[in-house]
Structure formats: C-alpha cells, structure tokens
Write a protein that holds these residues in place. Structure first.
Motif, PDB file in Angstrom:
ATOM      1  N   CYS A   1      -2.225   2.104   3.223  1.00 57.45           N
ATOM      2  CA  CYS A   1      -0.889   2.060   2.794  1.00 57.45           C
ATOM      3  C   CYS A   1      -0.603   1.070   1.528  1.00 57.45           C
ATOM      4  CB  CYS A   1      -0.511   0.372   4.194  1.00 57.45           C
ATOM      5  SG  CYS A   1      -0.881   0.372   5.888  1.00 57.45           S
TER       6      CYS A   1
ATOM      7  N   CYS B   1       4.921  -5.899   3.986  1.00 58.20           N
ATOM      8  CA  CYS B   1       4.613  -6.658   2.366  1.00 58.20           C
ATOM      9  C   CYS B   1       5.120  -7.181   1.689  1.00 58.20           C
ATOM     10  CB  CYS B   1       3.565  -5.477   2.081  1.00 58.20           C
ATOM     11  SG  CYS B   1       3.187  -5.791   0.649  1.00 58.20           S
TER      12      CYS B   1
ATOM     13  N   GLU C   1       6.754  -0.687   2.722  1.00 59.97           N
ATOM     14  CA  GLU C   1       6.076  -1.847   4.014  1.00 59.97           C
ATOM     15  C   GLU C   1       6.826  -2.643   4.380  1.00 59.97           C
ATOM     16  OE1 GLU C   1       3.186  -1.435   5.343  1.00 59.97           O
ATOM     17  OE2 GLU C   1       2.909   0.841   4.250  1.00 59.97           O
TER      18      GLU C   1
ATOM     19  N   LEU D   1       1.957   2.916  -1.009  1.00 55.45           N
ATOM     20  CA  LEU D   1       2.556   2.033  -2.224  1.00 55.45           C
ATOM     21  C   LEU D   1       2.391   2.239  -3.460  1.00 55.45           C
ATOM     22  CD1 LEU D   1       4.097  -0.354  -1.500  1.00 55.45           C
ATOM     23  CD2 LEU D   1       2.228  -1.226  -1.234  1.00 55.45           C
TER      24      LEU D   1
ATOM     25  N   ILE E   1      -0.697  -6.556   3.119  1.00 52.52           N
ATOM     26  CA  ILE E   1      -1.162  -5.101   2.698  1.00 52.52           C
ATOM     27  C   ILE E   1      -1.756  -4.904   3.801  1.00 52.52           C
ATOM     28  CG2 ILE E   1      -2.083  -5.386   0.545  1.00 52.52           C
ATOM     29  CD1 ILE E   1      -0.094  -2.360   1.075  1.00 52.52           C
ATOM     30  N   ASP E   2      -1.663  -4.338   4.704  1.00 51.75           N
ATOM     31  CA  ASP E   2      -2.560  -4.021   5.785  1.00 51.75           C
ATOM     32  C   ASP E   2      -4.078  -3.185   6.215  1.00 51.75           C
ATOM     33  OD1 ASP E   2      -0.708  -5.540   8.220  1.00 51.75           O
ATOM     34  OD2 ASP E   2       0.279  -4.259   8.946  1.00 51.75           O
TER      35      ASP E   2
END
Length: 72
Positions: A15, A68, A65, A19, A10-11
């Motif tokens: 994000c 992810c 994502e 999510l 998860i960047d």
C-alpha cells in the motif's frame, strides 16, 4: 521545500509503494517517499506551490487508501 508527515493507518508495504508511486505523478511533486516502517511521507515540492501540492496529495491519498490519513 521538503517536509515530512506522519501517516496514520498505512496497512502494508505494498500500500505504501502504491501510494508513493501515485504521489510522484501529482503535478508539482519533485519527489516523494513513503516509508511503511516509520509510517512517514516525505514530500518535496516548490516552496511557492507547496501548500497547493500538499492539498492535492492529501486528496489523492484519501482516494487510494481511504483508511490512511496524512497528519499535517
């Protein structure tokens, strides 16, 4: 039932929030928290539907994502 899962890749905090908001809208999800700092998803759903709800959450996360992964 409430369970926590590790999130891989998860960047950013944005994000994670995107999510979390999407997961909360999944039918059967009572609550969801995505923590960017700890790279963790905490999911709350009814005991008798938890596995089904988790499958839908994993599929949704992959769409939103793609990098992810929710580690079960």
């Amino acid at each position: 039932m409430r369970k926590s899962f590790k999130l891989d890749e998860i960047d950013c905090a944005n994000c994670a929030l995107k999510l979390e908001d999407a997961i909360k809208k999944v039918d059967g999800v009572d609550d969801a928290k995505v923590n960017f700092m700890t790279q963790k998803l905490t999911l709350t759903a009814p005991d008798d539907r938890f596995d089904d709800v988790l499958d839908r959450v994993v599929a949704l996360a992959a769409k939103i994502e793609p990098d992810c992964e929710i580690v079960r």
